[in-house]
Scaffold this active site. Structure first.
Site, short mmCIF file in Angstrom:
data_model
loop_
_atom_site.label_atom_id
_atom_site.label_comp_id
_atom_site.label_asym_id
_atom_site.label_seq_id
_atom_site.Cartn_x
_atom_site.Cartn_y
_atom_site.Cartn_z
N HIS A 110 0.51 -1.20 0.35
CA HIS A 110 0.00 -0.55 -0.02
C HIS A 110 0.60 1.08 0.08
CE1 HIS A 110 -3.45 -2.71 0.67
NE2 HIS A 110 -4.43 -1.97 0.68
N SER B 296 0.27 -0.36 -6.20
CA SER B 296 0.51 -1.84 -6.77
C SER B 296 1.00 -1.78 -8.50
CB SER B 296 -1.36 -2.92 -7.17
OG SER B 296 -1.82 -2.54 -5.83
N LYS C 161 -13.92 -9.22 -9.41
CA LYS C 161 -13.52 -9.57 -10.09
C LYS C 161 -12.62 -10.77 -9.52
CE LYS C 161 -9.73 -9.10 -13.74
NZ LYS C 161 -8.23 -7.63 -14.05
N GLU D 228 6.87 -33.80 -1.42
CA GLU D 228 5.79 -33.89 -1.36
C GLU D 228 6.12 -32.63 -3.22
OE1 GLU D 228 2.64 -35.40 -1.03
OE2 GLU D 228 1.92 -33.67 -0.06
#
Length: 421
Positions: free
Chosen positions: A219, A223, A247, A291
């Site tokens: 922030h 972005s 979205k 894994e």
């Protein structure tokens, strides 16, 4: 980032006015994800994976807390308590399958999130701290997932713990004491299981704390976006709510459909059948593998088969495995190109696609037996992996001639705007 045109939080209801004066939590939420947070208008669906990663984390925490109520971290009963959850606890099978497959979903989402960062240059200034905290989150995820894999105390759980902790034994002088300290003994046993259970329960909350820092750091500069061009005017942004909450909501719906399909119809698709056999220290499985989300780094570990002067192959493999992730910390300074997005970097874009293919090869080789031709493929892929970050990216960033950038985010969306009379 607080833009001058962003909406301010103005409560009207008396209760909300009182709350805003005493504890401005609604103001904080509004500024973080509401209409007070402006984001670039051209974000594509790759930017939804950050939100999906947060959703996966919450699924893991909720299901993990429920499972911890019924699990017994004792080598004598750990395997049986896992079966008890599956057979006797109401909806226990759902909690376990949701948790086990939630880990895989978490890594799928985070891998896409990371490679989006590689492609669009999200690690570049002024967002270096966001990237660094993201790498910390990934390391914590790997530690948490490894410890969780040990808890069912099946064959692959036991031998996975034996192999992975044994890697520390390759460190000269201090390696063996560190291994014994991690296990609480000379081999995986009750002490190790208790430690891993405690840390596996604790670390998701540590991850949550770092995620909060990650979002907080986001922030400050705001972005990034697919063009890499910074926000210049009000027309370049839209409020996060309702545009991107809608979205994200659509993406969450699609994700939950796919996730539920795996949980209900193919819950053991990504697991290893040997882990449904109780741990037996006297019987080594024919093919020990971690894994799937560890496979590329496991392939790098196994790529070193020959000692180099006085350095054992095992030590070089361990160092290379950790370096494969730690190198991401230095990426903001290795890539010196002033252009962020690979959409405008034709040469870098080609090498990025090669990196994607190389990672796919490492994934495949990590799950394959330690034999030819998989060992040689791992060696070639590992060589390119390190060359990409240490050699190719710095050179390309210095010699590349990027394509012309749009003047603004709005121009990239709507095209060049006519001059006003």
């Amino acid at each position: 980032m607080s833009y001058p045109w962003a909406n301010e939080y103005k409560p009207t209801h008396p209760v909300m006015v009182w709350m805003d004066e005493k504890l401005p939590l609604p103001r904080l939420v509004y500024g973080a994800v509401g209409g007070g947070y402006e984001v670039p208008r051209n974000l594509n669906y790759f930017w939804n994976f950050g939100f999906l990663a947060g959703l996966c984390l919450m699924i893991q925490i909720v299901t993990g807390v429920v499972l911890a109520m019924h699990y017994a971290p004792n080598t004598l009963v750990a395997f049986d308590s896992t079966e008890h959850i599956m057979r006797d606890v109401n909806w226990g099978w759902l909690m376990r399958y949701a948790h086990a497959n939630g880990a895989s979903a978490f890594f799928v989402v985070v891998y896409i999130h990371i490679f989006r960062g590689f492609y669009f240059g999200s690690y570049k200034a002024p967002r270096e701290m966001i990237w660094l905290l993201g790498v910390v989150i990934f390391l914590l995820m790997m530690a948490t997932a490894f410890m969780g894999y040990v808890l069912p105390w099946g064959q692959m759980s036991f031998w996975g713990a034996q192999v992975i902790t044994g890697l520390f034994g390759a460190i000269p002088l201090v390696g063996e004491p560190i291994q014994h300290w991690l296990l609480g003994g000379f081999a995986p046993d009750n002490a190790a299981l208790n430690r891993f259970f405690s840390l596996h329960f604790l670390l998701p909350f540590v991850i949550l704390g770092v995620v909060i820092l990650h979002v907080w750091a986001l922030h400050i500069p705001g972005s990034s976006n697919p063009t890499g061009v910074e926000v210049k005017s009000e027309s370049d942004t839209v409020p996060f709510h309702p545009y991107y909450t809608a979205k994200d909501g659509w993406t969450v719906g699609l994700f939950m459909v796919l996730y539920s399909a795996v949980v209900f119809f193919a819950p053991n698709m990504l697991g290893h059948p040997d882990n449904y056999i109780p741990a037996n220290p006297m019987q080594t499985p024919a093919h020990i593998v971690p894994e799937w989300y560890f496979w590329p780094f496991y392939a790098i570990l196994r790529a070193f088969t020959q000692d180099f002067f006085f350095v054992p192959a095992k030590l070089m493999g361990v160092l290379a495995m950790f370096a494969a992730i730690l190198i991401w910390f230095f990426l903001p300074w290795l890539d010196r190109s002033p252009v962020r997005s690979a959409n405008y970097r034709p040469l870098y874009r080609k090498f990025f696609y090669v990196l994607v293919v190389v990672m796919a090869v490492l994934f495949y080789c990590g799950g394959a037996p330690a034999e030819e031709p998989y060992v040689m493929l791992s060696q070639l892929a590992a060589l390119y992996y390190f060359a990409h970050f240490l050699i190719i990216v710095p050179i390309v960033s210095s010699i590349e001639r990027p394509d012309p950038l749009p003047y603004s985010i709005t121009e990239s969306v709507l095209g060049p705007q006519p001059a006003k009379a």
